[in-house]
Enzyme design. Structure first.
Site, mmCIF file in Angstrom:
data_model
loop_
_atom_site.group_PDB
_atom_site.id
_atom_site.type_symbol
_atom_site.label_atom_id
_atom_site.label_comp_id
_atom_site.label_asym_id
_atom_site.label_seq_id
_atom_site.Cartn_x
_atom_site.Cartn_y
_atom_site.Cartn_z
ATOM 1 N N CYS A 80 33.275 63.661 5.311
ATOM 2 C CA CYS A 80 33.057 64.919 4.546
ATOM 3 C C CYS A 80 31.596 64.741 3.994
ATOM 4 O O CYS A 80 30.834 65.595 3.916
ATOM 5 C CB CYS A 80 33.748 65.124 3.441
ATOM 6 S SG CYS A 80 35.624 65.055 4.003
ATOM 7 N N ASP A 98 39.920 62.990 -0.749
ATOM 8 C CA ASP A 98 41.243 63.539 -0.817
ATOM 9 C C ASP A 98 42.023 62.951 0.496
ATOM 10 O O ASP A 98 43.293 62.704 0.528
ATOM 11 C CB ASP A 98 41.170 64.969 -0.663
ATOM 12 C CG ASP A 98 41.016 65.776 -1.896
ATOM 13 O OD1 ASP A 98 40.295 65.123 -2.836
ATOM 14 O OD2 ASP A 98 41.422 66.718 -2.355
ATOM 15 N N LYS A 110 36.714 68.503 -3.784
ATOM 16 C CA LYS A 110 36.563 68.784 -5.240
ATOM 17 C C LYS A 110 35.261 68.746 -5.406
ATOM 18 O O LYS A 110 34.866 69.165 -6.641
ATOM 19 C CB LYS A 110 37.190 67.555 -5.987
ATOM 20 C CG LYS A 110 38.669 67.286 -5.857
ATOM 21 C CD LYS A 110 39.542 68.735 -5.973
ATOM 22 C CE LYS A 110 41.030 68.614 -5.513
ATOM 23 N NZ LYS A 110 40.978 68.367 -3.941
ATOM 24 N N GLU A 128 48.331 65.965 -4.290
ATOM 25 C CA GLU A 128 48.460 66.924 -3.140
ATOM 26 C C GLU A 128 49.600 66.068 -2.536
ATOM 27 O O GLU A 128 49.830 64.871 -2.408
ATOM 28 C CB GLU A 128 47.247 67.128 -2.431
ATOM 29 C CG GLU A 128 46.184 67.740 -2.919
ATOM 30 C CD GLU A 128 45.053 68.058 -2.375
ATOM 31 O OE1 GLU A 128 45.021 67.437 -1.152
ATOM 32 O OE2 GLU A 128 44.220 68.757 -2.572
ATOM 33 N N SER A 167 47.688 70.165 -0.330
ATOM 34 C CA SER A 167 46.589 70.447 0.540
ATOM 35 C C SER A 167 46.390 71.782 1.119
ATOM 36 O O SER A 167 47.424 72.325 1.436
ATOM 37 C CB SER A 167 46.544 69.107 1.347
ATOM 38 O OG SER A 167 45.346 69.273 2.560
#
Length: 561
Positions: A52, A84, A127, A451, A477
Protein backbone atom coordinates in the site's frame (compact mmCIF):
# COMPACT_ATOMS: atom_id res chain seq x y z
CA UNK A 1 -2.10 42.91 6.32
CA UNK A 2 0.77 41.76 4.11
CA UNK A 3 1.22 38.24 2.86
CA UNK A 4 4.20 37.89 5.21
CA UNK A 5 2.07 38.83 8.21
CA UNK A 6 -0.21 35.88 7.44
CA UNK A 7 2.59 33.32 7.22
CA UNK A 8 2.54 31.10 10.29
CA UNK A 9 6.07 29.88 9.53
CA UNK A 10 7.50 33.29 10.41
CA UNK A 11 7.06 32.28 14.04
CA UNK A 12 9.87 29.82 13.27
CA UNK A 13 11.94 31.76 10.73
CA UNK A 14 11.22 35.49 11.00
CA UNK A 15 13.48 38.21 12.44
CA UNK A 16 16.95 38.41 13.92
CA UNK A 17 15.92 36.35 16.94
CA UNK A 18 15.27 33.37 14.67
CA UNK A 19 18.72 33.43 13.04
CA UNK A 20 19.67 30.14 14.83
CA UNK A 21 16.54 28.50 13.42
CA UNK A 22 17.39 29.68 9.94
CA UNK A 23 20.97 28.46 10.33
CA UNK A 24 19.74 24.90 10.86
CA UNK A 25 17.37 25.16 7.91
CA UNK A 26 20.21 26.37 5.68
CA UNK A 27 22.01 23.14 6.56
CA UNK A 28 19.19 21.14 4.93
CA UNK A 29 19.13 23.27 1.77
CA UNK A 30 17.21 26.50 2.47
CA UNK A 31 18.34 29.57 0.52
CA UNK A 32 17.68 33.23 1.29
CA UNK A 33 14.63 33.31 -0.98
CA UNK A 34 13.12 30.26 0.70
CA UNK A 35 12.49 32.26 3.86
CA UNK A 36 10.14 34.52 1.89
CA UNK A 37 7.98 31.61 0.74
CA UNK A 38 5.28 29.52 2.43
CA UNK A 39 6.89 26.63 4.31
CA UNK A 40 4.96 23.46 3.58
CA UNK A 41 5.10 20.11 5.30
CA UNK A 42 5.07 17.04 3.06
CA UNK A 43 4.07 14.08 5.22
CA UNK A 44 5.10 10.86 3.50
CA UNK A 45 3.81 7.60 4.93
CA UNK A 46 6.24 5.64 2.78
CA UNK A 47 7.13 2.19 4.06
CA UNK A 48 8.29 -1.00 2.42
CA UNK A 49 6.45 -3.15 4.96
CA UNK A 50 3.31 -3.06 2.82
CA UNK A 51 2.49 -2.72 -0.91
CA UNK A 52 0.00 0.00 0.00
CA UNK A 53 2.83 2.39 0.86
CA UNK A 54 5.86 0.98 -0.97
CA UNK A 55 5.70 3.59 -3.76
CA UNK A 56 4.88 6.67 -1.71
CA UNK A 57 8.45 7.95 -1.65
CA UNK A 58 8.19 8.45 -5.42
CA UNK A 59 4.89 10.29 -5.04
CA UNK A 60 6.27 12.44 -2.23
CA UNK A 61 9.00 13.64 -4.61
CA UNK A 62 6.29 14.62 -7.10
CA UNK A 63 4.51 16.56 -4.36
CA UNK A 64 7.76 18.38 -3.61
CA UNK A 65 8.09 19.30 -7.29
CA UNK A 66 4.58 20.69 -7.22
CA UNK A 67 5.13 22.73 -4.07
CA UNK A 68 8.27 24.29 -5.56
CA UNK A 69 6.51 24.95 -8.87
CA UNK A 70 3.70 26.66 -7.00
CA UNK A 71 6.08 28.95 -5.12
CA UNK A 72 6.41 27.18 -1.78
CA UNK A 73 9.32 25.56 0.01
CA UNK A 74 8.70 21.91 0.97
CA UNK A 75 9.86 20.02 4.04
CA UNK A 76 9.41 16.27 3.76
CA UNK A 77 8.97 14.20 6.90
CA UNK A 78 7.83 10.71 7.73
CA UNK A 79 4.82 9.39 9.59
CA UNK A 80 4.34 5.74 10.55
CA UNK A 81 2.07 3.21 8.94
CA UNK A 82 0.95 -0.23 9.97
CA UNK A 83 -0.18 -2.90 7.50
CA UNK A 84 -3.68 -4.10 8.27
CA UNK A 85 -3.48 -7.01 5.87
CA UNK A 86 -0.19 -8.32 7.25
CA UNK A 87 -1.20 -7.76 10.87
CA UNK A 88 -4.53 -9.52 10.32
CA UNK A 89 -5.34 -12.64 12.31
CA UNK A 90 -2.83 -12.20 15.13
CA UNK A 91 -1.93 -9.88 18.01
CA UNK A 92 -0.36 -7.34 15.67
CA UNK A 93 -3.82 -6.19 14.59
CA UNK A 94 -4.22 -4.55 17.99
CA UNK A 95 -1.93 -1.81 16.69
CA UNK A 96 -4.03 -1.06 13.62
CA UNK A 97 -6.64 1.38 14.94
CA UNK A 98 -4.11 2.71 17.43
CA UNK A 99 -1.94 3.69 14.45
CA UNK A 100 -4.67 6.09 13.30
CA UNK A 101 -4.16 8.13 16.48
CA UNK A 102 -0.36 7.86 16.24
CA UNK A 103 -0.40 9.12 12.64
CA UNK A 104 -2.54 12.11 13.61
CA UNK A 105 -0.26 12.84 16.57
CA UNK A 106 2.89 12.51 14.44
CA UNK A 107 1.63 14.96 11.84
CA UNK A 108 0.57 17.40 14.55
CA UNK A 109 3.96 17.14 16.28
CA UNK A 110 5.98 17.95 13.15
CA UNK A 111 3.79 20.48 11.35
CA UNK A 112 2.65 22.07 14.59
CA UNK A 113 6.18 22.30 15.91
CA UNK A 114 7.56 23.72 12.67
CA UNK A 115 4.66 26.15 12.25
CA UNK A 116 4.11 25.00 8.69
CA UNK A 117 1.97 27.25 6.53
CA UNK A 118 0.42 24.25 4.79
CA UNK A 119 0.45 20.49 4.72
CA UNK A 120 0.24 17.81 2.06
CA UNK A 121 0.00 14.22 3.26
CA UNK A 122 0.45 11.11 1.12
CA UNK A 123 -0.88 7.83 2.46
CA UNK A 124 -1.85 4.35 1.37
CA UNK A 125 -2.91 1.73 3.94
CA UNK A 126 -6.27 1.87 5.71
CA UNK A 127 -5.54 4.03 8.77
CA UNK A 128 -3.41 6.49 6.78
CA UNK A 129 -6.42 8.32 5.41
CA UNK A 130 -8.32 9.06 8.63
CA UNK A 131 -5.09 9.59 10.56
CA UNK A 132 -3.92 12.23 8.10
CA UNK A 133 -7.31 13.94 7.98
CA UNK A 134 -7.51 14.00 11.78
CA UNK A 135 -4.10 15.67 11.94
CA UNK A 136 -5.08 18.17 9.27
CA UNK A 137 -8.33 19.08 11.01
CA UNK A 138 -6.54 19.39 14.34
CA UNK A 139 -3.83 21.73 12.94
CA UNK A 140 -6.32 23.59 10.72
CA UNK A 141 -3.73 24.86 8.27
CA UNK A 142 -4.33 24.68 4.47
CA UNK A 143 -4.02 20.99 3.63
CA UNK A 144 -4.50 18.45 0.84
CA UNK A 145 -4.53 14.68 1.13
CA UNK A 146 -3.13 12.47 -1.65
CA UNK A 147 -4.10 8.80 -1.74
CA UNK A 148 -1.33 6.47 -2.94
CA UNK A 149 -3.86 4.70 -5.14
CA UNK A 150 -5.20 1.20 -5.59
CA UNK A 151 -3.27 -1.94 -6.53
CA UNK A 152 -3.92 -3.61 -9.87
CA UNK A 153 -5.83 -6.91 -9.67
CA UNK A 154 -3.98 -10.21 -9.77
CA UNK A 155 -4.94 -12.98 -12.18
CA UNK A 156 -6.24 -16.38 -11.11
CA UNK A 157 -5.77 -19.77 -12.72
CA UNK A 158 -8.91 -19.29 -14.82
CA UNK A 159 -8.34 -15.65 -15.69
CA UNK A 160 -10.41 -14.29 -12.81
CA UNK A 161 -9.35 -11.19 -10.85
CA UNK A 162 -7.68 -11.83 -7.50
CA UNK A 163 -7.03 -9.55 -4.54
CA UNK A 164 -6.11 -9.79 -0.87
CA UNK A 165 -9.54 -11.14 0.12
CA UNK A 166 -9.10 -13.96 -2.39
CA UNK A 167 -6.27 -15.42 -0.33
CA UNK A 168 -8.08 -14.98 3.00
CA UNK A 169 -11.03 -16.90 1.57
CA UNK A 170 -8.67 -19.49 0.08
CA UNK A 171 -7.64 -20.37 3.64
CA UNK A 172 -11.27 -21.20 4.45
CA UNK A 173 -11.59 -23.28 1.28
CA UNK A 174 -8.48 -25.19 2.31
CA UNK A 175 -9.99 -25.85 5.76
CA UNK A 176 -13.13 -27.16 4.08
CA UNK A 177 -11.13 -29.45 1.79
CA UNK A 178 -12.12 -27.48 -1.31
CA UNK A 179 -8.60 -26.31 -2.17
CA UNK A 180 -5.25 -28.07 -1.86
CA UNK A 181 -1.89 -26.63 -0.74
CA UNK A 182 -0.83 -25.94 -4.31
CA UNK A 183 -4.04 -24.04 -4.99
CA UNK A 184 -3.54 -21.86 -1.92
CA UNK A 185 0.06 -21.16 -2.94
CA UNK A 186 -1.02 -20.14 -6.44
CA UNK A 187 -3.54 -17.62 -5.11
CA UNK A 188 -1.04 -16.41 -2.50
CA UNK A 189 1.49 -15.61 -5.23
CA UNK A 190 -0.98 -13.79 -7.50
CA UNK A 191 -3.21 -11.84 -5.09
CA UNK A 192 -0.96 -8.78 -4.70
CA UNK A 193 0.90 -8.13 -7.97
CA UNK A 194 2.56 -4.84 -7.03
CA UNK A 195 2.31 -1.49 -5.27
CA UNK A 196 -0.97 0.00 -4.13
CA UNK A 197 -3.74 -0.44 -1.60
CA UNK A 198 -6.15 -3.38 -1.59
CA UNK A 199 -8.23 -3.29 -4.75
CA UNK A 200 -11.87 -3.70 -3.72
CA UNK A 201 -14.11 -1.23 -1.93
CA UNK A 202 -12.29 -2.07 1.29
CA UNK A 203 -11.28 0.47 3.91
CA UNK A 204 -8.47 2.24 2.00
CA UNK A 205 -10.60 2.80 -1.10
CA UNK A 206 -13.63 3.58 1.05
CA UNK A 207 -11.86 6.33 2.94
CA UNK A 208 -10.08 7.79 -0.09
CA UNK A 209 -13.48 7.96 -1.81
CA UNK A 210 -15.02 9.63 1.22
CA UNK A 211 -12.20 12.17 1.35
CA UNK A 212 -12.61 13.04 -2.32
CA UNK A 213 -16.34 13.53 -1.86
CA UNK A 214 -15.61 15.57 1.28
CA UNK A 215 -13.45 17.90 -0.78
CA UNK A 216 -10.09 17.30 0.94
CA UNK A 217 -8.37 15.78 -2.11
CA UNK A 218 -8.23 16.66 -5.78
CA UNK A 219 -10.74 15.14 -8.24
CA UNK A 220 -9.83 11.59 -9.36
CA UNK A 221 -7.59 11.08 -6.31
CA UNK A 222 -9.48 8.01 -5.08
CA UNK A 223 -9.57 6.20 -8.43
CA UNK A 224 -6.20 6.99 -10.04
CA UNK A 225 -4.21 3.73 -9.79
CA UNK A 226 -1.07 3.53 -7.67
CA UNK A 227 1.11 2.59 -10.62
CA UNK A 228 0.15 5.20 -13.20
CA UNK A 229 1.32 8.47 -14.69
CA UNK A 230 -2.11 9.85 -13.74
CA UNK A 231 -1.32 9.40 -10.03
CA UNK A 232 2.09 11.07 -10.41
CA UNK A 233 0.58 14.04 -12.29
CA UNK A 234 -2.16 14.40 -9.73
CA UNK A 235 0.34 14.40 -6.85
CA UNK A 236 2.38 17.15 -8.47
CA UNK A 237 -0.81 19.15 -9.10
CA UNK A 238 -1.69 18.76 -5.41
CA UNK A 239 1.57 20.49 -4.48
CA UNK A 240 0.75 23.42 -6.76
CA UNK A 241 -2.85 23.56 -5.50
CA UNK A 242 -1.74 23.67 -1.88
CA UNK A 243 0.21 26.89 -2.38
CA UNK A 244 -2.95 28.45 -3.83
CA UNK A 245 -4.92 27.26 -0.81
CA UNK A 246 -2.46 29.07 1.46
CA UNK A 247 -2.88 32.24 -0.58
CA UNK A 248 -6.67 31.90 -0.27
CA UNK A 249 -6.50 31.06 3.42
CA UNK A 250 -8.76 28.04 2.89
CA UNK A 251 -8.41 25.60 5.80
CA UNK A 252 -9.68 22.08 6.60
CA UNK A 253 -12.40 23.29 8.98
CA UNK A 254 -13.76 25.45 6.15
CA UNK A 255 -14.11 22.28 4.07
CA UNK A 256 -15.03 19.62 6.66
CA UNK A 257 -18.60 20.52 7.64
CA UNK A 258 -21.81 18.65 8.35
CA UNK A 259 -22.77 18.99 4.69
CA UNK A 260 -19.43 17.73 3.39
CA UNK A 261 -19.55 14.82 5.85
CA UNK A 262 -22.97 13.97 4.44
CA UNK A 263 -21.41 14.01 0.97
CA UNK A 264 -18.64 11.72 2.18
CA UNK A 265 -20.96 9.18 3.76
CA UNK A 266 -23.40 9.33 0.85
CA UNK A 267 -20.53 8.33 -1.43
CA UNK A 268 -19.49 5.52 0.92
CA UNK A 269 -23.01 4.11 0.81
CA UNK A 270 -23.39 4.42 -2.95
CA UNK A 271 -20.10 2.58 -3.45
CA UNK A 272 -20.77 -0.18 -0.90
CA UNK A 273 -17.92 0.89 1.37
CA UNK A 274 -16.45 -0.40 4.60
CA UNK A 275 -18.04 -0.28 8.05
CA UNK A 276 -14.81 1.33 9.23
CA UNK A 277 -16.05 4.54 7.62
CA UNK A 278 -18.40 4.91 10.59
CA UNK A 279 -15.52 5.04 13.08
CA UNK A 280 -13.28 7.17 10.91
CA UNK A 281 -15.80 9.81 9.84
CA UNK A 282 -16.81 10.31 13.48
CA UNK A 283 -13.14 10.72 14.40
CA UNK A 284 -12.53 13.25 11.60
CA UNK A 285 -15.68 15.16 12.56
CA UNK A 286 -14.53 15.35 16.17
CA UNK A 287 -11.15 16.82 15.19
CA UNK A 288 -12.91 19.34 12.93
CA UNK A 289 -15.27 20.24 15.80
CA UNK A 290 -18.32 19.12 13.82
CA UNK A 291 -21.16 17.37 15.62
CA UNK A 292 -21.70 13.93 14.05
CA UNK A 293 -23.18 10.82 15.69
CA UNK A 294 -24.41 7.32 14.87
CA UNK A 295 -27.86 8.83 14.30
CA UNK A 296 -26.45 10.85 11.39
CA UNK A 297 -25.25 7.64 9.70
CA UNK A 298 -28.72 6.17 10.05
CA UNK A 299 -30.34 9.35 8.74
CA UNK A 300 -28.19 9.48 5.60
CA UNK A 301 -28.32 5.71 5.11
CA UNK A 302 -32.10 5.71 4.89
CA UNK A 303 -32.06 7.68 1.61
CA UNK A 304 -28.95 6.53 -0.26
CA UNK A 305 -29.00 3.43 -2.50
CA UNK A 306 -26.09 1.01 -2.86
CA UNK A 307 -25.16 1.33 -6.54
CA UNK A 308 -21.62 0.09 -7.19
CA UNK A 309 -21.04 -3.61 -7.88
CA UNK A 310 -17.67 -3.61 -6.15
CA UNK A 311 -15.94 -6.22 -4.01
CA UNK A 312 -16.29 -7.60 -1.38
CA UNK A 313 -20.02 -7.95 -1.95
CA UNK A 314 -19.85 -7.45 -5.70
CA UNK A 315 -17.88 -8.28 -8.82
CA UNK A 316 -15.47 -5.44 -9.60
CA UNK A 317 -12.41 -3.71 -8.14
CA UNK A 318 -11.35 -0.06 -8.15
CA UNK A 319 -9.33 -0.47 -11.34
CA UNK A 320 -12.56 -1.37 -13.17
CA UNK A 321 -14.15 1.86 -11.96
CA UNK A 322 -11.06 3.80 -13.05
CA UNK A 323 -11.38 2.33 -16.56
CA UNK A 324 -14.95 3.61 -16.94
CA UNK A 325 -14.17 7.15 -15.78
CA UNK A 326 -13.26 7.07 -12.10
CA UNK A 327 -14.87 8.83 -9.17
CA UNK A 328 -16.00 12.22 -10.56
CA UNK A 329 -18.57 10.70 -12.99
CA UNK A 330 -20.13 8.78 -10.09
CA UNK A 331 -20.20 11.92 -7.97
CA UNK A 332 -21.82 13.74 -10.91
CA UNK A 333 -24.57 11.12 -11.10
CA UNK A 334 -25.27 11.49 -7.38
CA UNK A 335 -25.23 15.28 -7.66
CA UNK A 336 -27.71 15.20 -10.54
CA UNK A 337 -29.91 12.89 -8.46
CA UNK A 338 -29.99 15.48 -5.67
CA UNK A 339 -28.04 13.32 -3.23
CA UNK A 340 -25.03 15.62 -2.73
CA UNK A 341 -24.53 19.18 -1.53
CA UNK A 342 -22.95 20.83 -4.55
CA UNK A 343 -22.20 24.08 -2.72
CA UNK A 344 -19.50 22.58 -0.46
CA UNK A 345 -16.08 24.17 -0.99
CA UNK A 346 -13.14 21.88 -1.85
CA UNK A 347 -9.34 22.01 -1.96
CA UNK A 348 -9.49 23.19 -5.58
CA UNK A 349 -10.88 26.46 -4.22
CA UNK A 350 -14.09 25.67 -6.09
CA UNK A 351 -17.29 24.02 -4.95
CA UNK A 352 -18.04 20.38 -5.59
CA UNK A 353 -20.58 21.36 -8.23
CA UNK A 354 -18.02 23.59 -9.97
CA UNK A 355 -15.47 20.76 -9.97
CA UNK A 356 -18.03 18.48 -11.63
CA UNK A 357 -19.46 21.06 -14.05
CA UNK A 358 -17.86 19.59 -17.20
CA UNK A 359 -17.75 15.96 -16.02
CA UNK A 360 -20.27 13.60 -17.66
CA UNK A 361 -22.36 11.37 -15.41
CA UNK A 362 -21.25 7.74 -15.15
CA UNK A 363 -24.61 6.90 -16.71
CA UNK A 364 -23.53 8.65 -19.93
CA UNK A 365 -21.29 5.62 -20.52
CA UNK A 366 -23.68 2.98 -21.92
CA UNK A 367 -21.12 0.16 -21.74
CA UNK A 368 -20.16 0.44 -18.09
CA UNK A 369 -21.64 -2.11 -15.66
CA UNK A 370 -19.73 -1.17 -12.50
CA UNK A 371 -22.35 1.30 -11.24
CA UNK A 372 -25.95 0.12 -11.40
CA UNK A 373 -28.83 2.39 -12.47
CA UNK A 374 -30.46 4.48 -9.75
CA UNK A 375 -33.75 2.70 -10.39
CA UNK A 376 -32.15 -0.76 -10.09
CA UNK A 377 -29.73 -0.54 -7.14
CA UNK A 378 -28.19 -3.45 -5.27
CA UNK A 379 -30.00 -2.09 -2.18
CA UNK A 380 -32.60 0.64 -2.13
CA UNK A 381 -31.09 2.09 1.05
CA UNK A 382 -27.71 1.95 2.74
CA UNK A 383 -25.86 -1.36 3.11
CA UNK A 384 -24.52 -0.20 6.50
CA UNK A 385 -27.14 -0.25 9.22
CA UNK A 386 -26.93 0.96 12.82
CA UNK A 387 -28.47 -1.59 15.22
CA UNK A 388 -29.67 -1.17 18.80
CA UNK A 389 -31.16 -3.52 21.35
CA UNK A 390 -30.34 -5.13 24.66
CA UNK A 391 -26.97 -6.30 23.28
CA UNK A 392 -26.04 -2.87 21.95
CA UNK A 393 -27.53 -0.04 24.05
CA UNK A 394 -25.09 2.47 22.50
CA UNK A 395 -25.35 0.97 19.02
CA UNK A 396 -23.61 -1.46 16.67
CA UNK A 397 -22.74 -1.44 12.98
CA UNK A 398 -24.08 -4.07 10.58
CA UNK A 399 -23.07 -4.62 6.96
CA UNK A 400 -25.63 -6.30 4.67
CA UNK A 401 -24.06 -5.94 1.21
CA UNK A 402 -24.52 -9.00 -1.01
CA UNK A 403 -26.66 -10.95 1.49
CA UNK A 404 -29.63 -13.19 0.68
CA UNK A 405 -31.02 -12.75 4.20
CA UNK A 406 -30.50 -9.95 6.70
CA UNK A 407 -32.02 -11.71 9.70
CA UNK A 408 -30.99 -14.64 11.86
CA UNK A 409 -31.98 -16.03 15.26
CA UNK A 410 -29.78 -18.80 16.54
CA UNK A 411 -27.74 -20.20 19.40
CA UNK A 412 -24.73 -18.17 20.46
CA UNK A 413 -21.26 -19.64 20.12
CA UNK A 414 -19.29 -17.38 22.44
CA UNK A 415 -15.52 -16.86 22.22
CA UNK A 416 -13.26 -14.68 24.34
CA UNK A 417 -10.93 -13.40 21.64
CA UNK A 418 -10.35 -13.96 17.95
CA UNK A 419 -7.88 -16.83 18.26
CA UNK A 420 -10.29 -19.16 20.05
CA UNK A 421 -12.94 -18.47 17.45
CA UNK A 422 -10.57 -19.14 14.55
CA UNK A 423 -9.56 -22.47 16.11
CA UNK A 424 -13.23 -23.46 16.35
CA UNK A 425 -13.83 -22.53 12.70
CA UNK A 426 -10.72 -24.40 11.56
CA UNK A 427 -11.91 -27.53 13.40
CA UNK A 428 -15.37 -27.19 11.76
CA UNK A 429 -17.24 -26.50 15.03
CA UNK A 430 -19.35 -23.70 13.53
CA UNK A 431 -22.54 -24.84 11.81
CA UNK A 432 -25.24 -23.17 9.74
CA UNK A 433 -27.67 -21.31 11.97
CA UNK A 434 -25.10 -20.41 14.64
CA UNK A 435 -24.53 -16.86 15.84
CA UNK A 436 -20.82 -16.50 16.51
CA UNK A 437 -19.89 -13.99 19.24
CA UNK A 438 -16.33 -12.70 19.64
CA UNK A 439 -15.90 -10.48 22.66
CA UNK A 440 -13.04 -8.80 24.47
CA UNK A 441 -11.84 -7.19 21.23
CA UNK A 442 -13.18 -3.67 21.73
CA UNK A 443 -11.20 -0.42 21.98
CA UNK A 444 -10.32 -1.05 25.65
CA UNK A 445 -10.49 -4.83 25.76
CA UNK A 446 -8.36 -5.62 22.72
CA UNK A 447 -6.97 -3.13 23.17
CA UNK A 448 -7.31 -1.63 19.73
CA UNK A 449 -10.45 -3.17 18.24
CA UNK A 450 -8.98 -5.83 15.97
CA UNK A 451 -10.49 -6.55 12.53
CA UNK A 452 -11.84 -10.04 11.88
CA UNK A 453 -11.03 -10.69 8.22
CA UNK A 454 -9.36 -14.01 9.03
CA UNK A 455 -12.59 -15.10 10.71
CA UNK A 456 -14.96 -13.93 8.00
CA UNK A 457 -12.65 -15.11 5.22
CA UNK A 458 -12.59 -18.60 6.74
CA UNK A 459 -16.38 -18.67 7.13
CA UNK A 460 -16.91 -17.55 3.54
CA UNK A 461 -14.34 -20.06 2.32
CA UNK A 462 -16.18 -22.85 4.15
CA UNK A 463 -19.46 -21.80 2.52
CA UNK A 464 -21.02 -20.47 5.74
CA UNK A 465 -21.14 -16.78 4.88
CA UNK A 466 -24.90 -16.54 4.33
CA UNK A 467 -25.93 -19.06 6.99
CA UNK A 468 -24.30 -17.82 10.20
CA UNK A 469 -24.32 -14.55 12.10
CA UNK A 470 -21.23 -12.92 13.57
CA UNK A 471 -21.16 -10.35 16.38
CA UNK A 472 -18.16 -8.63 17.93
CA UNK A 473 -17.12 -5.56 19.88
CA UNK A 474 -14.13 -5.50 17.53
CA UNK A 475 -14.16 -4.40 13.89
CA UNK A 476 -14.37 -5.89 10.43
CA UNK A 477 -12.10 -5.31 7.48
CA UNK A 478 -13.54 -3.55 4.48
CA UNK A 479 -12.98 -6.90 2.77
CA UNK A 480 -15.53 -8.59 5.01
CA UNK A 481 -18.92 -9.76 3.81
CA UNK A 482 -21.60 -11.88 5.42
CA UNK A 483 -24.16 -11.09 8.14
CA UNK A 484 -21.71 -9.39 10.47
CA UNK A 485 -22.22 -6.93 13.32
CA UNK A 486 -19.28 -5.02 14.77
CA UNK A 487 -18.48 -2.02 16.96
CA UNK A 488 -20.95 -3.35 19.58
CA UNK A 489 -21.11 -0.75 22.35
CA UNK A 490 -20.62 -0.70 25.24
CA UNK A 491 -17.91 -3.31 24.73
CA UNK A 492 -17.66 -6.45 26.85
CA UNK A 493 -14.48 -5.39 28.68
CA UNK A 494 -16.23 -2.45 30.35
CA UNK A 495 -19.35 -4.41 31.19
CA UNK A 496 -21.33 -4.21 27.97
CA UNK A 497 -24.02 -6.87 27.48
CA UNK A 498 -21.78 -9.06 25.31
CA UNK A 499 -19.92 -9.87 28.55
CA UNK A 500 -23.06 -11.55 29.87
CA UNK A 501 -23.67 -13.97 27.00
CA UNK A 502 -23.31 -17.73 27.36
CA UNK A 503 -23.11 -20.53 24.80
CA UNK A 504 -26.57 -21.50 23.63
CA UNK A 505 -28.29 -18.19 24.39
CA UNK A 506 -30.76 -17.31 21.65
CA UNK A 507 -29.52 -14.23 19.79
CA UNK A 508 -31.26 -12.23 17.06
CA UNK A 509 -29.69 -10.07 14.36
CA UNK A 510 -32.39 -8.28 12.35
CA UNK A 511 -31.03 -5.59 10.05
CA UNK A 512 -34.46 -4.60 8.74
CA UNK A 513 -35.69 -3.98 12.29
CA UNK A 514 -32.29 -2.51 13.27
CA UNK A 515 -32.21 -4.93 16.19
CA UNK A 516 -29.44 -6.77 18.02
CA UNK A 517 -30.76 -8.68 20.99
CA UNK A 518 -30.39 -11.71 23.23
CA UNK A 519 -33.69 -13.38 23.95
CA UNK A 520 -33.42 -13.37 27.74
CA UNK A 521 -35.49 -11.68 30.43
CA UNK A 522 -34.23 -8.50 32.03
CA UNK A 523 -34.21 -10.35 35.34
CA UNK A 524 -31.78 -12.94 33.96
CA UNK A 525 -29.55 -10.24 32.49
CA UNK A 526 -29.55 -8.39 35.82
CA UNK A 527 -28.57 -11.57 37.64
CA UNK A 528 -25.66 -12.15 35.25
CA UNK A 529 -24.61 -8.50 35.46
CA UNK A 530 -24.40 -8.68 39.24
CA UNK A 531 -22.14 -11.73 38.98
CA UNK A 532 -19.81 -10.15 36.39
CA UNK A 533 -16.38 -8.93 37.50
CA UNK A 534 -14.50 -6.22 35.63
CA UNK A 535 -11.17 -7.51 34.28
CA UNK A 536 -7.86 -5.65 34.46
CA UNK A 537 -6.41 -4.04 31.36
CA UNK A 538 -4.37 -6.42 29.22
CA UNK A 539 -1.48 -3.98 28.75
CA UNK A 540 0.39 -2.17 31.53
CA UNK A 541 2.66 0.12 29.50
CA UNK A 542 3.39 1.32 26.00
CA UNK A 543 1.16 2.68 23.26
CA UNK A 544 -1.54 0.03 23.70
CA UNK A 545 -1.83 0.79 27.41
CA UNK A 546 -2.06 4.54 26.72
CA UNK A 547 -4.77 3.88 24.15
CA UNK A 548 -6.79 1.62 26.45
CA UNK A 549 -6.70 4.17 29.25
CA UNK A 550 -7.82 7.11 27.13
CA UNK A 551 -9.99 5.71 24.31
CA UNK A 552 -13.67 6.52 24.01
CA UNK A 553 -16.41 4.10 23.04
CA UNK A 554 -16.76 2.83 19.48
CA UNK A 555 -20.06 4.73 19.44
CA UNK A 556 -17.95 7.91 19.57
CA UNK A 557 -15.40 6.85 16.96
CA UNK A 558 -12.93 5.13 19.34
CA UNK A 559 -10.92 8.35 19.56
CA UNK A 560 -8.44 9.30 22.24
CA UNK A 561 -8.70 13.09 21.99
Amino acid sequence: MSADDKRKSLVTTGGVGRAPNRAMLRAVGFLDDDFTKPMIGVASLYSDITPCNAHLDRLARKAIEGVRAGGGVPQIFGAPTASDGIMMGHQGMRYSLVSREVIADSIEVVSGGMNHDGLIAIGGCDKNMPGCLMGMARLNIPSIFVYGGSILPGTGAHGEDLDIVSIFEAVGKHQAGKLDDQGVHKIECESCPGAGSCGGMYTANTMSSAIEAMGMSLPYDASNPAVSAAKERETMQAGVALVKLIQQGLKPRDIITRKSLENAYTFVLALGGSTNAVLHLMAIAREADVEWTLQDFDRVGAKVPHLADLKPGGKYVMHDLYKVGGMPPVLKALLEAGMLHGDCITVTGKTLAENLKDIPSIYRNPKQTVVLPLEKPLHASGHIVILHGNLAPEGAVCKIAGLKSTKITGPAKVFDGEEKCFQAIASRQIKAGDVVVIRGEGPVGGPGMREMLSITGALIGQGLGDSVGLITDGRFSGGTHGLVVGHVAPEAWVGGPLALLKDGDSVTIDAAAKLLAVNLSEAELTKRREAWKKPELREKRGVLAKYAKTVRSASEGAVTS
